[in-house]
Write a protein that holds these residues in place. Structure first.
Motif, PDB file in Angstrom:
ATOM      1  N   ILE A 142       0.859  -1.181   0.000  1.00 17.07           N
ATOM      2  CA  ILE A 142       0.000   0.000   0.000  1.00 17.07           C
ATOM      3  C   ILE A 142       0.896   1.232   0.000  1.00 17.07           C
ATOM      4  O   ILE A 142       2.033   1.182   0.485  1.00 17.07           O
ATOM      5  CB  ILE A 142      -0.958   0.054   1.209  1.00 17.07           C
ATOM      6  N   LEU A 164       0.778   5.763   0.214  1.00 18.93           N
ATOM      7  CA  LEU A 164       0.088   7.042   0.310  1.00 18.93           C
ATOM      8  C   LEU A 164       0.970   8.100  -0.331  1.00 18.93           C
ATOM      9  O   LEU A 164       2.182   8.117  -0.102  1.00 18.93           O
ATOM     10  CB  LEU A 164      -0.165   7.407   1.775  1.00 18.93           C
ATOM     11  N   GLY A 165       0.356   8.951  -1.123  1.00 21.66           N
ATOM     12  CA  GLY A 165       1.136   9.973  -1.812  1.00 21.66           C
ATOM     13  C   GLY A 165       0.486  11.334  -1.701  1.00 21.66           C
ATOM     14  O   GLY A 165      -0.728  11.455  -1.490  1.00 21.66           O
ATOM     15  N   MET A 166       1.304  12.355  -1.800  1.00 21.41           N
ATOM     16  CA  MET A 166       0.774  13.710  -1.813  1.00 21.41           C
ATOM     17  C   MET A 166       1.611  14.568  -2.754  1.00 21.41           C
ATOM     18  O   MET A 166       2.762  14.246  -3.056  1.00 21.41           O
ATOM     19  CB  MET A 166       0.772  14.318  -0.401  1.00 21.41           C
ATOM     20  N   VAL A 176       4.907   7.422   0.436  1.00 17.61           N
ATOM     21  CA  VAL A 176       5.428   6.419   1.361  1.00 17.61           C
ATOM     22  C   VAL A 176       4.619   5.137   1.159  1.00 17.61           C
ATOM     23  O   VAL A 176       3.400   5.178   0.989  1.00 17.61           O
ATOM     24  CB  VAL A 176       5.348   6.924   2.826  1.00 17.61           C
ATOM     25  N   LEU A 210      -5.145  12.734   7.227  1.00 15.80           N
ATOM     26  CA  LEU A 210      -4.230  12.305   6.179  1.00 15.80           C
ATOM     27  C   LEU A 210      -2.786  12.321   6.662  1.00 15.80           C
ATOM     28  O   LEU A 210      -2.021  11.373   6.480  1.00 15.80           O
ATOM     29  CB  LEU A 210      -4.394  13.225   4.970  1.00 15.80           C
ATOM     30  N   MET A 234      -0.299   9.080   7.142  1.00 20.33           N
ATOM     31  CA  MET A 234       0.945   8.917   6.391  1.00 20.33           C
ATOM     32  C   MET A 234       2.127   8.744   7.325  1.00 20.33           C
ATOM     33  O   MET A 234       3.052   7.997   7.058  1.00 20.33           O
ATOM     34  CB  MET A 234       1.172  10.118   5.480  1.00 20.33           C
ATOM     35  N   PRO A 271       4.330   3.707   8.186  1.00 15.65           N
ATOM     36  CA  PRO A 271       5.607   2.997   8.138  1.00 15.65           C
ATOM     37  C   PRO A 271       6.159   2.689   9.503  1.00 15.65           C
ATOM     38  O   PRO A 271       6.804   1.669   9.709  1.00 15.65           O
ATOM     39  CB  PRO A 271       6.518   3.970   7.376  1.00 15.65           C
TER      40      PRO A 271
END
Lengths: 307, 182
Positions: free
Chosen positions: A47, A49-51, A303, B8, B12, B16
């Motif tokens: 998985i 997540l991006g921005m 990430v 959000l 994020m 991790p």
């Protein structure tokens, strides 16, 4: 041209840029746009997540952040499937948005301060690796993403739906025991979208077709265990039924950290040449081309973790 | 649907950190353990490490057609009662993120007897520890092809590791042959 019209178009522009500028993928990549050819091993999942923070407008206070989340799974020896969501956050305050006085000499309208954050799209993708960069002369993969985007603007009383399909060709060549990685990606995003006014002001639907080309190049070197540093450049140009929009060339550094369980990639881009520098005032751009977003800088961060 | 930036950002940042705490063990053998694994009957492991000269590095690189990253060769003679049973070479090759450390047991006449993976830190690809895959190297000598998809089978999902281990074995065998000749 009313402020609400400009605001609506601004929001639609950011919304569309989310699609154009973000590839929803979860597999580890050294770059923001230049995907690697590798697919996930069969049965493995990741998985991510991006921005992306878009900046560099000409005046006023403006912040736009697009975000995405994706799940990717290897379903064959050389085949991965991806599903993702995306959205944006936008904040504008006392922003003339680069507009020039109109022909009558009236000052440029000021867009009222506003803030929006929305989930705006879903996307699915499939990637097939044809050649491996480790055992063939170069790596090659094909990828296709399909997108559905929706958008509602309460203040302008409009709704928009957009469908897109983006075929992508991915090339990769490695050197120095695979520590030096060169990549090239060519993609074309074919889109069809319609805007309609909602009750009580029902008007005719406005539909349009367009295609955006986005080739990109990247080079990265593993300078220490887990760490890669490099540079990436990409070019964006869009063609619509009303003609083509000015293209934009971006370039910037990228840094990547990859561990056994997770990775992160950060990229900063500056517009080296293109629309916001050389284009005529943006009011005309927006009147003719609702999906243009002429930012001058982009910071991208992603990430991902393997499951 | 509306989301908040706070949600959000926290998501994020936390993902991790949460998952990295569950990292799997990846050290399979210490030096002492691998020496005794490869030569259980040996009573002495004599350090015989050496370094290649610049010219020797070039020769090995040209002959093996692989890059020679390090001049250092970590070598142990496996001995039992003054009898040379063979050699153990400890080597490193690039993984995707970190180095893969492995050991090669050689017969006294420089053929591969066995290889063992000592340390593997990559996300995917630890199938190279599979005994059947490693057994493909047994009996290989410096003059053999030693190439993935030719005389060494590939493992899907572990291609980079397969290629680099195979190139590493070829480099080690070529180096040992050169050392023997000189």
């Amino acid at each position: 041209m009313s402020a609400s019209f400009i605001k609506k178009n601004l929001l639609v522009g950011v919304c569309a840029a989310t699609i154009f500028s973000t590839s929803v993928f979860a597999a580890e990549s050294l770059f923001a746009f230049t995907l690697g050819v590798d697919t996930l091993p069969k049965g493995q999942s990741e998985i991510a997540l991006g921005m992306a923070a878009l900046g560099g407008k000409r005046s006023g206070s403006f912040t736009a952040v697009t975000f995405s989340g994706a799940y990717e799974r290897g379903v064959g020896d050389n085949l991965s499937l991806t599903a993702g969501l995306g959205g944006f956050y936008i904040n504008s305050d006392d922003n003339a948005f680069g507009m020039a006085p109109d022909a009558s000499g009236a000052p440029a309208p000021i867009i009222p301060a506003f803030s929006e954050e929305r989930l705006s799209r879903v996307e699915i993708g499939v990637q097939r690796r044809i050649l491996s960069p480790y055992t063939d002369y170069f790596g090659f993969a094909v990828r296709t993403d399909a997108t559905f985007e929706w958008f509602e603007d309460d203040s302008a009383n409009t709704k928009a739906k957009q469908y897109g399909i983006r075929p992508t060709l991915i090339f990769q060549k490695n050197f120095l025991d695979d520590t030096l990685n060169l990549g090239a990606v060519v993609s074309a995003n074919f889109r069809h979208g319609c805007q309609k006014s909602a009750a009580p002001t029902i008007g005719p639907d406005i539909c349009r077709n367009e295609v955006e080309f986005r080739p990109s190049l990247g080079a990265a070197y593993r300078f220490a265990p887990k760490w890669n540093i490099g540079a990436e450049t990409f070019y964006r140009k869009k063609y619509t039924e009303n003609g083509d929009s000015p293209g934009s060339l971006f370039i910037g550094p990228t840094i990547h950290y990859g561990d056994k369980r997770w990775y992160a990639t950060a990229s900063m881009f500056w517009q080296a040449a293109g629309s916001s520098i050389y284009a005529p005032p943006m009011s005309l751009q927006y009147a003719n081309n609702l999906t243009r977003l002429a930012n001058e800088t982009e910071f991208r961060f992603r990430v991902g973790v393997n499951l | 649907m509306k989301l908040t930036r706070r949600t959000l950002t926290l998501g994020m940042a936390a993902t991790p950190v949460a998952l990295s705490s569950t990292a799997r063990a990846t050290d399979y053998f210490s030096l002492d353990e691998v020496n005794h694994q490869l030569f259980p009957e040996a009573t002495v492991f004599e350090d015989a490490s050496f370094s290649l000269s610049k010219d020797q590095k070039k020769t090995v690189s040209k002959k093996a057609r692989v890059r020679v990253r390090s001049a250092k060769m970590t070598l142990f003679n496996a001995i039992d009662a003054d009898k040379l049973l063979g050699f153990v070479v400890i080597d490193e090759v690039y993984g995707k993120h970190e180095f893969i450390t492995y050991a090669i047991a050689l017969t006294p006449d420089y053929a591969v007897n066995q290889i063992e993976i000592m340390r593997y830190l990559e996300t995917y690809g630890d199938e190279i520890r599979n005994p059947a895959w490693r057994a493909q190297f047994n009996g290989k000598r410096a003059g053999d092809v030693l190439a993935v998809k030719k005389d060494i089978a590939n493992i899907s999902g572990a291609t980079l590791s397969c290629v680099h281990i195979t190139e590493g074995v070829k480099r080690v065998l070529t180096t040992m042959e050169l050392a023997h000749e000189s």
